[in-house]
Scaffold this motif. Structure first.
Motif, PDB file in Angstrom:
ATOM      1  N   PHE A  61      21.810  -7.571  20.608  1.00  0.00           N
ATOM      2  CA  PHE A  61      23.154  -7.301  20.113  1.00  0.00           C
ATOM      3  C   PHE A  61      23.303  -7.717  18.659  1.00  0.00           C
ATOM      4  O   PHE A  61      24.034  -7.076  17.894  1.00  0.00           O
ATOM      5  CB  PHE A  61      24.167  -8.049  20.990  1.00  0.00           C
ATOM      6  CG  PHE A  61      25.586  -7.940  20.517  1.00  0.00           C
ATOM      7  CD1 PHE A  61      26.267  -6.735  20.551  1.00  0.00           C
ATOM      8  CD2 PHE A  61      26.254  -9.056  20.030  1.00  0.00           C
ATOM      9  CE1 PHE A  61      27.580  -6.633  20.115  1.00  0.00           C
ATOM     10  CE2 PHE A  61      27.563  -8.970  19.590  1.00  0.00           C
ATOM     11  CZ  PHE A  61      28.226  -7.748  19.622  1.00  0.00           C
ATOM     12  N   ASP A  62      22.605  -8.770  18.257  1.00  0.00           N
ATOM     13  CA  ASP A  62      22.734  -9.296  16.898  1.00  0.00           C
ATOM     14  C   ASP A  62      21.362  -9.297  16.217  1.00  0.00           C
ATOM     15  O   ASP A  62      20.327  -9.343  16.883  1.00  0.00           O
ATOM     16  CB  ASP A  62      23.289 -10.725  16.935  1.00  0.00           C
ATOM     17  CG  ASP A  62      22.394 -11.641  17.754  1.00  0.00           C
ATOM     18  OD1 ASP A  62      21.684 -12.465  17.161  1.00  0.00           O
ATOM     19  OD2 ASP A  62      22.384 -11.531  18.998  1.00  0.00           O
TER      20      ASP A  62
ATOM     21  N   GLY B  39      35.150  -5.524  22.855  1.00  0.00           N
ATOM     22  CA  GLY B  39      33.988  -4.943  22.211  1.00  0.00           C
ATOM     23  C   GLY B  39      33.798  -3.475  22.436  1.00  0.00           C
ATOM     24  O   GLY B  39      32.769  -2.922  22.106  1.00  0.00           O
ATOM     25  N   MET B  40      34.784  -2.810  23.007  1.00  0.00           N
ATOM     26  CA  MET B  40      34.637  -1.395  23.259  1.00  0.00           C
ATOM     27  C   MET B  40      35.667  -0.658  22.452  1.00  0.00           C
ATOM     28  O   MET B  40      36.821  -1.029  22.408  1.00  0.00           O
ATOM     29  CB  MET B  40      34.852  -1.102  24.742  1.00  0.00           C
ATOM     30  CG  MET B  40      33.932  -1.884  25.647  1.00  0.00           C
ATOM     31  SD  MET B  40      32.272  -1.227  25.671  1.00  0.00           S
ATOM     32  CE  MET B  40      32.425   0.064  26.865  1.00  0.00           C
TER      33      MET B  40
ATOM     34  N   ALA C 154      26.880  -2.095  17.242  1.00  0.00           N
ATOM     35  CA  ALA C 154      26.422  -3.376  16.689  1.00  0.00           C
ATOM     36  C   ALA C 154      24.951  -3.605  17.029  1.00  0.00           C
ATOM     37  O   ALA C 154      24.161  -4.071  16.189  1.00  0.00           O
ATOM     38  CB  ALA C 154      27.277  -4.515  17.229  1.00  0.00           C
ATOM     39  N   ALA C 155      24.562  -3.259  18.262  1.00  0.00           N
ATOM     40  CA  ALA C 155      23.159  -3.403  18.647  1.00  0.00           C
ATOM     41  C   ALA C 155      22.272  -2.472  17.831  1.00  0.00           C
ATOM     42  O   ALA C 155      21.166  -2.849  17.427  1.00  0.00           O
ATOM     43  CB  ALA C 155      22.997  -3.116  20.139  1.00  0.00           C
ATOM     44  N   ILE C 156      22.747  -1.264  17.582  1.00  0.00           N
ATOM     45  CA  ILE C 156      21.962  -0.306  16.793  1.00  0.00           C
ATOM     46  C   ILE C 156      21.765  -0.826  15.374  1.00  0.00           C
ATOM     47  O   ILE C 156      20.670  -0.727  14.807  1.00  0.00           O
ATOM     48  CB  ILE C 156      22.658   1.062  16.805  1.00  0.00           C
ATOM     49  CG1 ILE C 156      22.595   1.657  18.214  1.00  0.00           C
ATOM     50  CG2 ILE C 156      22.019   2.010  15.797  1.00  0.00           C
ATOM     51  CD1 ILE C 156      23.522   2.831  18.426  1.00  0.00           C
ATOM     52  N   VAL C 157      22.824  -1.390  14.786  1.00  0.00           N
ATOM     53  CA  VAL C 157      22.688  -2.021  13.465  1.00  0.00           C
ATOM     54  C   VAL C 157      21.618  -3.100  13.512  1.00  0.00           C
ATOM     55  O   VAL C 157      20.737  -3.179  12.644  1.00  0.00           O
ATOM     56  CB  VAL C 157      24.037  -2.613  13.011  1.00  0.00           C
ATOM     57  CG1 VAL C 157      23.851  -3.474  11.767  1.00  0.00           C
ATOM     58  CG2 VAL C 157      25.049  -1.508  12.741  1.00  0.00           C
TER      59      VAL C 157
ATOM     60  N   TYR D 165      31.933  -7.475  12.892  1.00  0.00           N
ATOM     61  CA  TYR D 165      31.325  -8.231  11.794  1.00  0.00           C
ATOM     62  C   TYR D 165      29.841  -7.928  11.663  1.00  0.00           C
ATOM     63  O   TYR D 165      29.296  -7.903  10.564  1.00  0.00           O
ATOM     64  CB  TYR D 165      31.584  -9.724  11.997  1.00  0.00           C
ATOM     65  CG  TYR D 165      33.043 -10.061  11.845  1.00  0.00           C
ATOM     66  CD1 TYR D 165      33.584 -10.340  10.595  1.00  0.00           C
ATOM     67  CD2 TYR D 165      33.888 -10.051  12.937  1.00  0.00           C
ATOM     68  CE1 TYR D 165      34.932 -10.613  10.442  1.00  0.00           C
ATOM     69  CE2 TYR D 165      35.245 -10.326  12.800  1.00  0.00           C
ATOM     70  CZ  TYR D 165      35.762 -10.605  11.557  1.00  0.00           C
ATOM     71  OH  TYR D 165      37.101 -10.854  11.401  1.00  0.00           O
ATOM     72  N   ILE D 166      29.176  -7.684  12.784  1.00  0.00           N
ATOM     73  CA  ILE D 166      27.769  -7.281  12.724  1.00  0.00           C
ATOM     74  C   ILE D 166      27.655  -5.910  12.084  1.00  0.00           C
ATOM     75  O   ILE D 166      26.791  -5.668  11.230  1.00  0.00           O
ATOM     76  CB  ILE D 166      27.159  -7.283  14.139  1.00  0.00           C
ATOM     77  CG1 ILE D 166      27.132  -8.710  14.710  1.00  0.00           C
ATOM     78  CG2 ILE D 166      25.752  -6.690  14.123  1.00  0.00           C
ATOM     79  CD1 ILE D 166      26.673  -8.788  16.152  1.00  0.00           C
TER      80      ILE D 166
END
Length: 770
Positions: free
Chosen positions: A56-57, A272-273, A39-42, A590-591
Motif C-alpha cells: 500500500f505504501d 479509503g474508497m 495508492a498501492a499502484i503509486v 497523501y501517498i
C-alpha cells in the motif's frame, strides 16, 4: 486482403466498438479512481519490493487486501503513462473489451454467428460489466482470466491437447491471485465439462485432470507461499489478514467471511474508497440528489422504502425486507455494523434467499436477461438433443450448455446466501447470463427457420414475458412510461410469436423488435456510468448517477491537505514516514499526492494489528516516525492512546487544519463526504444506484423521506455543524458544487483552501512524537 476483410464479422466489430466506448469514454475523468488501490499502484511504481508484494505504501509497511496480479497490470500501465486516473483504469477497460471478444469466440463455433453476436452484445450492455470495467478494481481482470481459461479448455477438448487442459487450470490459479477464492467458483464447471466432453478414456481423463489440478495448485500457491515463507521482518504486513499471512487472508477475510459475514470489524463505513464522476465533487453521495437532498439511491423519485413524489410507498426496504430496519451485509439479518445500513449502497445486497439475485438491490446491475437465459438454457438443451442417443448421453452443444450452466448455478447459489460482498461482484454472473440468453434466442430462430419443434415458440414467448415483467419492475420507479412500453410491447410480440405468426419472415421481424425492446433499459443503465464519467470504488450503474453526479458507494474519497504536506516536509527531517495514521482512508491521498510513505497501522479497515506498541515506540525513538495524524475511523487503541498521552498536539492553524469535530460534514475537493463512523446513526446512509433499486439503507429511527431533515435523527455526540454548511452532507438540502474537476493532482477546494474532511483533509489532529 479482400477475402480476409469479408471474413470479418462486422456485427462483432460494431459490438467491440460499442464496448470500447462504454468502458473507455470519459475515463480521463477518473480522478483517483479507487484511491485505496491507486495508492498501492503509486507505491508499486516506486520499488520492486512494493511491486512484488502489492504494498500500500512505498516503504512496504503493509499490503492491500488483495493479491497483486491485477495491480501488476495497472502498475505497468502507470509506469508507462504516468500515474493518472485513466492510466490505472486502462487495463480494466482492455480486459473488459477482451472479455466481450472471448464470449463471442466461445459461443460462435458451436451455436453460430447470431448466438455469438447476441451473447457479446448482452455482455457488453450488462450494466455492472460497464461499471466494473471503468475502475481499478480487480473484477474485470478476474472475469477475463476466467473466460480465457474456459476458452482454452474448449480448445483442449476439441483438439485433444492435454497441455491446453493444464494451461487452462493454471489460469484459474492466476485468477486466484487476482481475487482469491472467487476464482474457484468456476472449477466445478471446468471439471465437469472436461469429464463429459473429452473423448479420451476415463483413465486418461483422471490423469489429465490430476495434472491440471497440480498446475492449478502450483499457480495458486506460488505467490502466497513465497510471501508467507518470507521472514515477517523482511516483508510488509498482509493487510486485512488476522495472522499476517496471505493464506489466512485468502481463506478468512476473502474466504469464509464472504459467506458467513465479516468478523474483523469495519464500523459504519469503509475509508479509503473513492469515486470520481465527471468533475463533480462535493456532491451528494450516489442516490442523494446534489440539489435537493433526496434519499439514498434506488429511485429517481424515491423507490422502495422511500415515498416517491405523487406515489404511494409500498413500504419495502431494500432487499425486500419490510419495515424500517435495513438489511445489509448479513444478508437479511438486521442489526450490527456495516450491515445495518452503515455501508449504504456498498452493502445493499438484498435479502438472502433463492430470489435475491432478482431483487432490485442486485438485479438492476446484472439480471436484466435472467429469465431469458433460463428459458434459453431449457429450449437450447432440448433442441440440441440427439434422439438416437440415450437421455444421459450428451451432444457436443449440450456439453457446452452444461459448462455455462455449471458456471451460473454455483455462482448464483453462493451470492444468494452469502453475507459479505459488494453488489459489483455480480459481474461474475454476467458471462453465463449473456451467453445463455444469446444461445436461447438463436436456438429459437433456428427452430422456426427449420420448421421443427414448434414448442420452441412457447418457450421463447415465456422467456420474453418473464424478462419484460422483471425489467418493467426495475424501471418503474424511474420511468413508468418505459415500464409500460416494455411490458405492453413484449406481451404483444410474445402473443404474435406464440399464436399468430407462422411465416419465418414475420417471426424474425417480430423477434428482432422484441429483443430491441428488451435491450432498451439495460442499454440505458449501462450507458449511465459512461455519461457520468464514473470510476467508482464501489462501481454501480443506473439513472441516479446522472442526477447525483456520481457514486462514492458510501465510501468517501479524501483529498490531501497541501498545507499539512508542506508542514511535514519542512519539519520531518530524515524520517522514513511522512506520518503515521490508523487507516488507509487517511493515508491514501497523501501517498498519491506525494509518492512518500505513510505508515498505515490499521490497514484498510483501521483494525489490523500491523505493529505492536513496543515496536512503534522503537521506530519513534529511532526517528523513523516523527508525526502521527489522528483521523478517520480509528481514533482510539493502544498506539493512538499512547500518541495522545505522550505526543505534542500541533495547532491546527499551523498546518491549515481545523479540529475534527468541526469539520465532520465539510466538503472535500475530490468527492462527496459522509459522516464518520462516530456519527453513523445521525446520517442517512450513502446510496449507490442499483439499477432502480434503493441503494442506501435507512438507519432505524430515521424517516425514508429525504425531502427534509429526517425527524428522529440526532446529532452525533461530539460532532458539531460544519461552519460552511447548515446541515451535514447526508442531510443537507443543497450541496456545494466545486469549480473544478476532481483529480489526483488537486488538493484544494473551490476557494483554493486545502480540502477538508473527516479523514485525509483538515478534520484530524496532528501530533509530534517525542
Amino acid at each position: 486482403m479482400r477475402k480476409f476483410v469479408k471474413r470479418w464479422d462486422w456485427w462483432l466489430v460494431a459490438i467491440l466498438v460499442l464496448a470500447a466506448g462504454l468502458y473507455g469514454w470519459n475515463i480521463w475523468e477518473a480522478g483517483q479512481a479507487n484511491d485505496f488501490y491507486t495508492a498501492a499502484i503509486v507505491s508499486m511504481t516506486k520499488s520492486w519490493k512494493a511491486f512484488w508484494y502489492a504494498s500500500f505504501d512505498p516503504a512496504s509497511f503493509i499490503t492491500v487486501d488483495k493479491p497483486p496480479v491485477a495491480l501488476w497490470f495497472m502498475a505497468i500501465s502507470a509506469k508507462i503513462f504516468g500515474v493518472h486516473g485513466w492510466s490505472v483504469v486502462l487495463p480494466s477497460v482492455l480486459f473488459g473489451i477482451g472479455s466481450v471478444g472471448l464470449i463471442y469466440a466461445m459461443v460462435k463455433p458451436y451455436f453460430g454467428r447470431l448466438a455469438g453476436n447476441l451473447a457479446a452484445l448482452f455482455m457488453t450492455i450488462t450494466p455492472i460489466v460497464v461499471a466494473d470495467s471503468r475502475t481499478n478494481n480487480m473484477d474485470a481482470t478476474l472475469v477475463f482470466f476466467l473466460l480465457l481459461a474456459g476458452f482454452l479448455l474448449q480448445h483442449a477438448v476439441a483438439k485433444r491437447k492435454t497441455w491446453l487442459v493444464i494451461v487452462s487450470f493454471a489460469l484459474i490459479g492466476v485468477a486466484f491471485n487476482v481475487k482469491m477464492l472467487q476464482a474457484f467458483m468456476l472449477l466445478p464447471a471446468m471439471y465437469f465439462f472436461y469429464w463429459i466432453a473429452s473423448t479420451v478414456g476415463w483413465k486418461k481423463k483422471i490423469v489429465h485432470l490430476a495434472m491440471a489440478t497440480i498446475a492449478l495448485a502450483v499457480f495458486t500457491l506460488a505467490w502466497p507461499v513465497a510471501v508467507d515463507s518470507t521472514n515477517k521482518s523482511s516483508r510488509p504486513y498482509i493487510g486485512s489478514s488476522s495472522t499476517n499471512s496471505v493464506l489466512n487472508l485468502a481463506f478468512g477475510y476473502n474466504g469464509s467471511q464472504r459467506l458467513l459475514g465479516q468478523s474483523t470489524g469495519t464500523g459504519s463505513r469503509f475509508p479509503g474508497m473513492g469515486s470520481s464522476s465527471k468533475g463533480k465533487s462535493g456532491q451528494a453521495p450516489t442516490g442523494t440528489k446534489g440539489k435537493t437532498g433526496t434519499p439514498p439511491s434506488g429511485s429517481k423519485n424515491g423507490a422502495k422504502g422511500v415515498v416517491p413524489t405523487g406515489k404511494k410507498s409500498n413500504g419495502q426496504i431494500p432487499g425486500g425486507s419490510k419495515g424500517g430496519t435495513p438489511t445489509g451485509m448479513t444478508g437479511g439479518k438486521q442489526g450490527t455494523g456495516a450491515g445495518a445500513g452503515g455501508g449504504g449502497g456498498a452493502f445493499n445486497i438484498g435479502t438472502a434467499g433463492p430470489f435475491r439475485l432478482l431483487q432490485q438491490a442486485l438485479g438492476g446491475q446484472v439480471s436484466w436477461f435472467f429469465p431469458l437465459a433460463l428459458t434459453g438454457l431449457v429450449g437450447a438443451y432440448f433442441y440440441e438433443a440427439d434422439r438416437k442417443k440415450r437421455w444421459w448421453q450428451t451432444t457436443r452443444n449440450q456439453q457446452q450448455l452444461w459448462y455455462w450452466a455449471g458456471w451460473l448455478v454455483p455462482v448464483a447459489g453462493f451470492f444468494s446466501i452469502a453475507s459479505f460482498f459488494h453488489p459489483y461482484y455480480m459481474i461474475m454472473l454476467a458471462p453465463p447470463l449473456a451467453v445463455l440468453g444469446g444461445i436461447g434466442i438463436a436456438t429459437f430462430v433456428k427452430s422456426v427457420k427449420e420448421g421443427r419443434q414448434p414448442w420452441q415458440r412457447y418457450i421463447f414467448a415465456i422467456g420474453l414475458l418473464a424478462t419484460a415483467a422483471l425489467q418493467a419492475w426495475y424501471v418503474y420507479s424511474y420511468y413508468p412510461w418505459l415500464s409500460w412500453l416494455i411490458a405492453g410491447g413484449s406481451a404483444i410480440t410474445a402473443a404474435l410469436i406464440a399464436f399468430v405468426f407462422t411465416s419465418w419472415r414475420k417471426v424474425a421481424v417480430t423477434s428482432t423488435f422484441a429483443i430491441t425492446l428488451l435491450s432498451l433499459a439495460p442499454g440505458f443503465w449501462s450507458l449511465t456510468p459512461t455519461i457520468a464519467g464514473e470510476s467508482a470504488a464501489i462501481p454501480t450503474a443506473g439513472p441516479d448517477l446522472l442526477t447525483s453526479g456520481g457514486n462514492s458507494g458510501g465510501m468517501g474519497n479524501e483529498s490531501a491537505n497541501t498545507k499539512l504536506i508542506k508542514y511535514l516536509e519542512k519539519h520531518n527531517g530524515n524520517a522514513k514516514y511522512l506520518f503515521a495514521t490508523m487507516d488507509s482512508g487517511t493515508a491514501a491521498p497523501y501517498i498519491i499526492k506525494t509518492g512518500k510513505s505513510v505508515m498505515t497501522i490499521g490497514g484498510f479497515n483501521g483494525t489490523d494489528n500491523a505493529i505492536s506498541l513496543a515496536k512503534f515506540k522503537q521506530l519513534v525513538k529511532a526517528g523513523q516516525v516523527k508525526y502521527f495524524y489522528v483521523a478517520g475511523k480509528s481514533t482510539s487503541g493502544s498506539i493512538v492512546n499512547w500518541v495522545k498521552k505522550h505526543g505534542t498536539k500541533i495547532s491546527a492553524k499551523t498546518y491549515g487544519g481545523t479540529s475534527a469535530s468541526s469539520m465532520m460534514g465539510a466538503t472535500s475537493t475530490s468527492e462527496s463526504k459522509t459522516i464518520s463512523s462516530a456519527s453513523k446513526k445521525a446520517t442517512k446512509p450513502t446510496g449507490s444506484t442499483q439499477g432502480g433499486q434503493p441503494g442506501g439503507q435507512m438507519p432505524s429511527g430515521s424517516k425514508p423521506s429525504g425531502m427534509k431533515k429526517p425527524s428522529g435523527t440526532k446529532k452525533p455526540s461530539g460532532v458539531q455543524k460544519p461552519s460552511a454548511t447548515k446541515k451535514t452532507s447526508s442531510t443537507s438540502k443543497k450541496m456545494t458544487k466545486p469549480s473544478q474537476k476532481p483529480s489526483s493532482k488537486t488538493g484544494s477546494n473551490k476557494q483554493g483552501q486545502p480540502g477538508a474532511g473527516g479523514m485525509g483533509g483538515n478534520g484530524g489532529t496532528l501530533y509530534k512524537l517525542n
